[in-house]
Design a protein around this motif. Structure first.
Motif, PDB file in Angstrom:
ATOM      1  N   GLU B 248     -11.039 -16.969 -30.098  1.00  0.00           N
ATOM      2  CA  GLU B 248     -10.472 -18.033 -29.270  1.00  0.00           C
ATOM      3  C   GLU B 248     -10.766 -19.416 -29.841  1.00  0.00           C
ATOM      4  O   GLU B 248     -11.828 -19.672 -30.368  1.00  0.00           O
ATOM      5  N   GLU B 249      -9.798 -20.281 -29.693  1.00  0.00           N
ATOM      6  CA  GLU B 249      -9.973 -21.658 -30.146  1.00  0.00           C
ATOM      7  C   GLU B 249     -10.915 -22.361 -29.176  1.00  0.00           C
ATOM      8  O   GLU B 249     -10.792 -22.208 -27.961  1.00  0.00           O
ATOM      9  N   VAL B 250     -11.876 -23.100 -29.726  1.00  0.00           N
ATOM     10  CA  VAL B 250     -12.775 -23.840 -28.838  1.00  0.00           C
ATOM     11  C   VAL B 250     -12.432 -25.326 -28.872  1.00  0.00           C
ATOM     12  O   VAL B 250     -12.000 -25.839 -29.897  1.00  0.00           O
ATOM     13  N   MET B 251     -12.638 -25.973 -27.761  1.00  0.00           N
ATOM     14  CA  MET B 251     -12.331 -27.398 -27.668  1.00  0.00           C
ATOM     15  C   MET B 251     -13.411 -28.197 -28.396  1.00  0.00           C
ATOM     16  O   MET B 251     -14.589 -27.945 -28.241  1.00  0.00           O
ATOM     17  N   ALA B 252     -12.952 -29.174 -29.175  1.00  0.00           N
ATOM     18  CA  ALA B 252     -13.912 -30.034 -29.870  1.00  0.00           C
ATOM     19  C   ALA B 252     -14.455 -31.060 -28.875  1.00  0.00           C
ATOM     20  O   ALA B 252     -13.702 -31.650 -28.111  1.00  0.00           O
ATOM     21  N   SER B 253     -15.768 -31.223 -28.891  1.00  0.00           N
ATOM     22  CA  SER B 253     -16.381 -32.170 -27.964  1.00  0.00           C
ATOM     23  C   SER B 253     -16.237 -33.596 -28.491  1.00  0.00           C
ATOM     24  O   SER B 253     -16.277 -33.828 -29.693  1.00  0.00           O
ATOM     25  N   SER B 254     -16.043 -34.529 -27.584  1.00  0.00           N
ATOM     26  CA  SER B 254     -15.994 -35.927 -28.026  1.00  0.00           C
ATOM     27  C   SER B 254     -17.284 -36.641 -27.642  1.00  0.00           C
ATOM     28  O   SER B 254     -17.411 -37.845 -27.795  1.00  0.00           O
ATOM     29  N   GLN B 255     -18.231 -35.854 -27.136  1.00  0.00           N
ATOM     30  CA  GLN B 255     -19.510 -36.453 -26.756  1.00  0.00           C
ATOM     31  C   GLN B 255     -20.390 -36.635 -27.996  1.00  0.00           C
ATOM     32  O   GLN B 255     -20.438 -35.782 -28.868  1.00  0.00           O
ATOM     33  N   ARG B 256     -21.043 -37.788 -28.039  1.00  0.00           N
ATOM     34  CA  ARG B 256     -21.904 -38.047 -29.191  1.00  0.00           C
ATOM     35  C   ARG B 256     -23.363 -37.927 -28.789  1.00  0.00           C
ATOM     36  O   ARG B 256     -23.729 -38.280 -27.680  1.00  0.00           O
ATOM     37  N   ILE B 257     -24.154 -37.438 -29.728  1.00  0.00           N
ATOM     38  CA  ILE B 257     -25.587 -37.346 -29.446  1.00  0.00           C
ATOM     39  C   ILE B 257     -26.357 -38.077 -30.543  1.00  0.00           C
ATOM     40  O   ILE B 257     -25.898 -38.182 -31.673  1.00  0.00           O
ATOM     41  N   LEU B 268     -23.199 -44.434 -37.781  1.00  0.00           N
ATOM     42  CA  LEU B 268     -22.284 -43.317 -37.549  1.00  0.00           C
ATOM     43  C   LEU B 268     -21.312 -43.585 -36.401  1.00  0.00           C
ATOM     44  O   LEU B 268     -20.613 -42.678 -35.959  1.00  0.00           O
ATOM     45  N   GLY B 269     -21.301 -44.779 -35.950  1.00  0.00           N
ATOM     46  CA  GLY B 269     -20.360 -45.114 -34.890  1.00  0.00           C
ATOM     47  C   GLY B 269     -20.778 -44.574 -33.538  1.00  0.00           C
ATOM     48  O   GLY B 269     -19.928 -44.290 -32.694  1.00  0.00           O
ATOM     49  N   GLY B 270     -22.085 -44.373 -33.347  1.00  0.00           N
ATOM     50  CA  GLY B 270     -22.560 -43.963 -32.025  1.00  0.00           C
ATOM     51  C   GLY B 270     -23.307 -42.643 -32.011  1.00  0.00           C
ATOM     52  O   GLY B 270     -23.740 -42.187 -30.963  1.00  0.00           O
ATOM     53  N   GLY B 271     -23.453 -41.998 -33.166  1.00  0.00           N
ATOM     54  CA  GLY B 271     -24.189 -40.739 -33.219  1.00  0.00           C
ATOM     55  C   GLY B 271     -23.320 -39.618 -33.749  1.00  0.00           C
ATOM     56  O   GLY B 271     -22.209 -39.852 -34.238  1.00  0.00           O
ATOM     57  N   LEU B 272     -23.839 -38.387 -33.643  1.00  0.00           N
ATOM     58  CA  LEU B 272     -23.113 -37.212 -34.139  1.00  0.00           C
ATOM     59  C   LEU B 272     -22.342 -36.585 -32.991  1.00  0.00           C
ATOM     60  O   LEU B 272     -22.804 -36.580 -31.858  1.00  0.00           O
ATOM     61  N   TYR B 273     -21.184 -36.047 -33.314  1.00  0.00           N
ATOM     62  CA  TYR B 273     -20.436 -35.332 -32.277  1.00  0.00           C
ATOM     63  C   TYR B 273     -21.179 -34.053 -31.911  1.00  0.00           C
ATOM     64  O   TYR B 273     -21.689 -33.351 -32.786  1.00  0.00           O
ATOM     65  N   GLN B 274     -21.198 -33.768 -30.630  1.00  0.00           N
ATOM     66  CA  GLN B 274     -21.843 -32.529 -30.179  1.00  0.00           C
ATOM     67  C   GLN B 274     -21.072 -31.344 -30.774  1.00  0.00           C
ATOM     68  O   GLN B 274     -19.839 -31.333 -30.769  1.00  0.00           O
ATOM     69  N   GLY B 275     -21.810 -30.389 -31.306  1.00  0.00           N
ATOM     70  CA  GLY B 275     -21.186 -29.204 -31.893  1.00  0.00           C
ATOM     71  C   GLY B 275     -20.717 -29.400 -33.315  1.00  0.00           C
ATOM     72  O   GLY B 275     -20.121 -28.502 -33.899  1.00  0.00           O
ATOM     73  N   SER B 276     -20.983 -30.573 -33.881  1.00  0.00           N
ATOM     74  CA  SER B 276     -20.544 -30.827 -35.252  1.00  0.00           C
ATOM     75  C   SER B 276     -21.628 -30.378 -36.235  1.00  0.00           C
ATOM     76  O   SER B 276     -22.731 -30.023 -35.855  1.00  0.00           O
ATOM     77  N   THR B 277     -21.265 -30.413 -37.503  1.00  0.00           N
ATOM     78  CA  THR B 277     -22.197 -30.017 -38.550  1.00  0.00           C
ATOM     79  C   THR B 277     -22.442 -31.207 -39.465  1.00  0.00           C
ATOM     80  O   THR B 277     -21.502 -31.858 -39.893  1.00  0.00           O
ATOM     81  N   THR B 278     -23.706 -31.457 -39.725  1.00  0.00           N
ATOM     82  CA  THR B 278     -24.060 -32.565 -40.595  1.00  0.00           C
ATOM     83  C   THR B 278     -24.836 -32.038 -41.781  1.00  0.00           C
ATOM     84  O   THR B 278     -25.719 -31.186 -41.630  1.00  0.00           O
ATOM     85  N   LEU B 393     -22.193 -18.657 -40.343  1.00  0.00           N
ATOM     86  CA  LEU B 393     -23.164 -19.258 -39.436  1.00  0.00           C
ATOM     87  C   LEU B 393     -22.581 -20.516 -38.783  1.00  0.00           C
ATOM     88  O   LEU B 393     -22.709 -20.729 -37.578  1.00  0.00           O
ATOM     89  N   LEU B 394     -21.913 -21.328 -39.596  1.00  0.00           N
ATOM     90  CA  LEU B 394     -21.353 -22.574 -39.066  1.00  0.00           C
ATOM     91  C   LEU B 394     -20.193 -22.287 -38.120  1.00  0.00           C
ATOM     92  O   LEU B 394     -19.977 -23.012 -37.151  1.00  0.00           O
ATOM     93  N   ASP B 395     -19.474 -21.223 -38.408  1.00  0.00           N
ATOM     94  CA  ASP B 395     -18.408 -20.824 -37.498  1.00  0.00           C
ATOM     95  C   ASP B 395     -18.999 -20.503 -36.128  1.00  0.00           C
ATOM     96  O   ASP B 395     -18.498 -20.917 -35.092  1.00  0.00           O
ATOM     97  N   ARG B 396     -20.115 -19.806 -36.174  1.00  0.00           N
ATOM     98  CA  ARG B 396     -20.811 -19.443 -34.938  1.00  0.00           C
ATOM     99  C   ARG B 396     -21.290 -20.686 -34.183  1.00  0.00           C
ATOM    100  O   ARG B 396     -21.089 -20.819 -32.972  1.00  0.00           O
ATOM    101  N   THR B 397     -21.943 -21.615 -34.912  1.00  0.00           N
ATOM    102  CA  THR B 397     -22.522 -22.783 -34.236  1.00  0.00           C
ATOM    103  C   THR B 397     -21.418 -23.661 -33.651  1.00  0.00           C
ATOM    104  O   THR B 397     -21.580 -24.221 -32.581  1.00  0.00           O
ATOM    105  N   ARG B 398     -20.288 -23.756 -34.350  1.00  0.00           N
ATOM    106  CA  ARG B 398     -19.181 -24.553 -33.817  1.00  0.00           C
ATOM    107  C   ARG B 398     -18.659 -23.953 -32.531  1.00  0.00           C
ATOM    108  O   ARG B 398     -18.387 -24.655 -31.564  1.00  0.00           O
ATOM    109  N   ARG B 399     -18.518 -22.626 -32.556  1.00  0.00           N
ATOM    110  CA  ARG B 399     -17.997 -21.950 -31.360  1.00  0.00           C
ATOM    111  C   ARG B 399     -18.931 -22.138 -30.173  1.00  0.00           C
ATOM    112  O   ARG B 399     -18.498 -22.290 -29.041  1.00  0.00           O
ATOM    113  N   ASP B 400     -20.228 -22.097 -30.479  1.00  0.00           N
ATOM    114  CA  ASP B 400     -21.213 -22.201 -29.397  1.00  0.00           C
ATOM    115  C   ASP B 400     -21.547 -23.650 -29.064  1.00  0.00           C
ATOM    116  O   ASP B 400     -22.364 -23.902 -28.181  1.00  0.00           O
ATOM    117  N   GLY B 401     -20.943 -24.604 -29.769  1.00  0.00           N
ATOM    118  CA  GLY B 401     -21.203 -26.018 -29.489  1.00  0.00           C
ATOM    119  C   GLY B 401     -22.603 -26.457 -29.877  1.00  0.00           C
ATOM    120  O   GLY B 401     -23.157 -27.377 -29.283  1.00  0.00           O
TER     121      GLY B 401
END
Lengths: 98, 584
Positions: B248-257, B268-278, B393-401
């Motif tokens: 299933e496609e997961v929604m990308a979060s626009s929340q920054r942490i 970084l313009g306010g932090g990292l996007y939640q669920g993103s990979t750095t 692994l990154l596919d997993r972390t993205r899916r799980d946010g």
């Protein structure tokens, strides 16, 4: 069943033939065994166990292919000859050690 | 079975789940519920274990089964099984029959044989344990004694048909000697006959054994045909790269942490996007771990859970080292918000690391994840590209946010070579590069954001400053086309300050000088004004004197004239003039 009647003979004490009903290879094995026994001048017929009738005997004796001729004896290790006994030389050697 | 009945059975292929999650995923539901599945492979690939594990799984679900081995004795089998977490289940004699047919291996044969007796015995056993699973391990050891190979193949077909009729799920295992055939050596043609064939294989890479699994054939159903890594651990067989997650496609979060460094968040313009990979890449000692520690500390302070996986560095040393720059992880470890774990990179294959990480993520369920350095994972021995482990692994972390931060060691020889990390960097949403700037006999840490998806990030290089008070970024000193850092920056800044002070002083002096000049001029003006007034006064005096003098002179002249002319004459003239005026 073409069992020759020699009650309490040597053969029935020390030989068991495992068969499956009247399957072609079972019939062939009986024929080959009878010929070999006749050739060797041995009277009698081994005990037969039909695994279709008594499948648990396969477990008890560890016989997982048929026909199979099992030779037992208190003094010697048990040996088995599998197959339709069409290999005359192997069969006569097996019987020779009886 | 009539052809019509057979067609119907094939049309609706019913599967039976094995309970091995990854195997059920790649087979889209398990093995054919009726009939045989052949598992072929070289010795030591895990064929027997797979059979035992499937049977143990069935037993754990309350199903029964029969395991018959032509290779090993019952004692050997149960001893091997006991090394796995599920081994004890196979001792349940009421639901499990383990048959020792090892004796068949070296038996003497004198002609062709039947297997009806074998099937009758199996039926009896399956009946006793009320089982639907039958495993015939090493069936090739029996059938190779058949003088005619054709007959052996027919007997495999016979077993398969019998299982289809009786509703047994059968596993047949057979060896081959590593020629990557899909059949046991003595059973040529079997691959055409059976509808389902799995191939297990193994290769040595860097002197390490890599096991592989492949579905060579699974008639009548979709399946994953790729060759997959196969791992064996205490829980048995795993296919770590099997796709067990929903697609299933997961929604990308626009929340920054926050990253834990305020000025980095600004960059970084306010932090990292939640669920993103750095990805943070850099040479040894460029503070990758410190940035990662600041990141997890910030997460824990927000009340989130974090998992910090360190390769080859002891957890206690990380805690100690980052404490020196004001990052205190211990309270978060004590409160279980932070799980800090050390893995040994050389110890395992990339797939094993991947699986261990998956398991840790399952246990901790972190909001934030750090893998430090992820390059250790890429160095681990793998028959496939080790990048697959990271991608999965990154596919997993993205899916799980899960907001993930990877560090990566870049080459010491060529620190400018950022392209070696290209693959990882393409996976990352944000890529921060740390490097040393060497100038004037000192190294300074420079931080730049190479990319940050979905963010208007600053493109400026900044100096990473570490002190006991914490981690911070400093604006670098622009000097022509160069940037200065560290002491050079400080020196340049103080030079400029001195120049500024000097200029200030000079201006002050100038102002005072001008003030004095003005005062002087004003004084002169004032003096001149006085002079002017004096001169004016003098002029006025002069004018007044001139007037009175003139009048005096006029009077004098009149007096003299009057004296010279007689009075009568004057009066007569006056009277005459007056009469003339009256007569008119």
């Amino acid at each position: 069943m073409s069992q020759k009647s020699t009650p309490a003979n040597l053969l029935s004490r020390h030989l068991i033939l495992f068969v499956t009903g009247d399957a072609p290879r079972t019939r062939r094995a009986r024929r080959n065994l009878a010929a070999a026994l006749s050739e060797a001048g041995i009277d009698g017929w081994p005990r037969e166990i039909d695994l279709l009738e008594e499948p648990r005997q396969a477990l008890d004796f560890g016989m997982f292919a048929t026909p199979a001729l099992l030779r037992t004896g208190e003094q010697r290790p048990r040996t088995v000859l599998y197959g339709d006994l069409s290999d005359e030389a192997t069969l006569s050697q097996f019987l020779g050690e009886l | 079975m009539t052809p019509t009945q057979k067609d119907q059975v094939e049309l609706a292929l019913v599967k039976r789940a094995t309970g091995i999650r990854s195997l059920d995923a790649v087979t889209r539901g398990g093995l054919p519920a009726r009939g045989a599945t052949l598992i072929v492979g070289e010795p030591g690939c895990g064929k027997t274990i797979l059979g035992l594990q499937i049977l143990a799984g069935a037993l754990s679900r309350g199903e029964g089964g029969v395991f018959m081995s032509f290779e090993e004795s019952s004692t050997q089998l149960l001893r091997n099984a006991a090394t796995f977490s599920w081994g004890g289940l196979l001792h349940d004699a009421s639901r499990c029959e383990v048959i020792d047919a090892k004796g068949m291996k070296g038996a003497e044969f004198a002609g062709a044989f039947d297997i009806e007796g074998l099937l009758a015995m199996l039926a009896s056993c399956a009946n006793r344990v009320e089982g639907t699973w039958i495993v015939l391990d090493g069936i090739d050891q029996l059938l190779r004694h058949q003088p005619d190979q054709e007959q052996a193949i027919e007997q495999v077909a016979q077993i398969n048909d019998w299982c289809e009729r009786q509703g047994y799920t059968l596993l047949l295992t057979g060896k081959h000697s590593g020629d990557r055939l899909t059949r046991p050596e003595h059973l040529a043609g079997i691959e055409f006959l059976l509808p389902t064939i799995f191939v297990l294989s193994s290769i040595l890479v860097d002197r390490r054994l890599h096991r592989r699994f492949r579905i060579a054939k699974y008639r009548g159903t979709h399946h994953d045909p790729d060759e997959l890594a196969l791992l064996i651990d205490d829980d048995g067989i795993h296919l770590p790269y099997a796709n067990t997650a929903d697609e299933e496609e997961v929604m990308a979060s626009s929340q920054r942490i926050g990253t834990g460094i305020e000025r980095l968040d600004d960059v970084l313009g306010g932090g990292l996007y939640q669920g993103s990979t750095t990805l943070i890449s850099g040479q040894p000692g460029t503070s990758k771990t410190t940035l990662a520690a600041a990141f997890v500390e910030a997460a824990c302070e927000r009340g989130e859970r974090a998992l910090f996986v360190s390769f080859d560095e002891l957890a206690s040393r990380i805690v100690r080292n980052v404490a020196s720059v004001g990052i205190d992880l211990q309270p978060h470890i004590d409160s279980d918000r932070l799980a800090l774990q050390t893995h040994t990179s050389w110890h395992s294959l990339a797939e094993q690391h991947f699986m261990a990480l998956q398991q840790r993520i399952d246990e901790v369920r972190p909001h934030c994840l750090v893998i430090d350095p992820a390059s250790a994972l890429l160095k681990a021995s793998s028959a496939q590209s080790p990048h697959i482990a990271l991608e999965r692994l990154l596919d997993r972390t993205r899916r799980d946010g899960i907001t993930t931060l990877l560090t990566s060691l870049s080459s010491d020889e060529d620190p400018s070579d950022e392209s070696t990390l290209t693959h990882v960097s393409t996976l990352a949403d944000t890529w921060i590069v740390l490097r040393y700037e060497i100038r004037g006999g000192e190294r300074n840490r420079a931080l730049s954001v190479v990319k940050s998806r979905g963010t208007a990030h600053s493109n400026q290089v900044r100096e990473l400053v570490l002190s006991s008070c914490g981690v911070d970024l400093a604006d670098v000193y622009q000097y022509g086309t160069e940037v200065l850092m560290g002491t050079a920056r400080v020196e340049k800044e103080s030079e400029e300050e001195a120049a500024r002070q000097r200029q200030k002083r000079e201006r002050e002096q100038r102002r005072r000088f001008l003030g004095r000049q003005i005062d002087k001029t004003l004084l002169q003006i004032s003096e001149q004004e006085t002079e002017l007034q004096r001169l004016r006064a003098e002029l006025e005096d002069e004018s007044a004197y001139q007037g009175s003098s003139d009048r005096e002179l006029a009077r004098h002249h009149e007096t003299i004239r009057q004296r010279r002319e007689p009075e009568n004459t004057l009066n007569r003239e006056k009277r005459q003039t007056r009469r003339q005026e009256d007569g008119q």
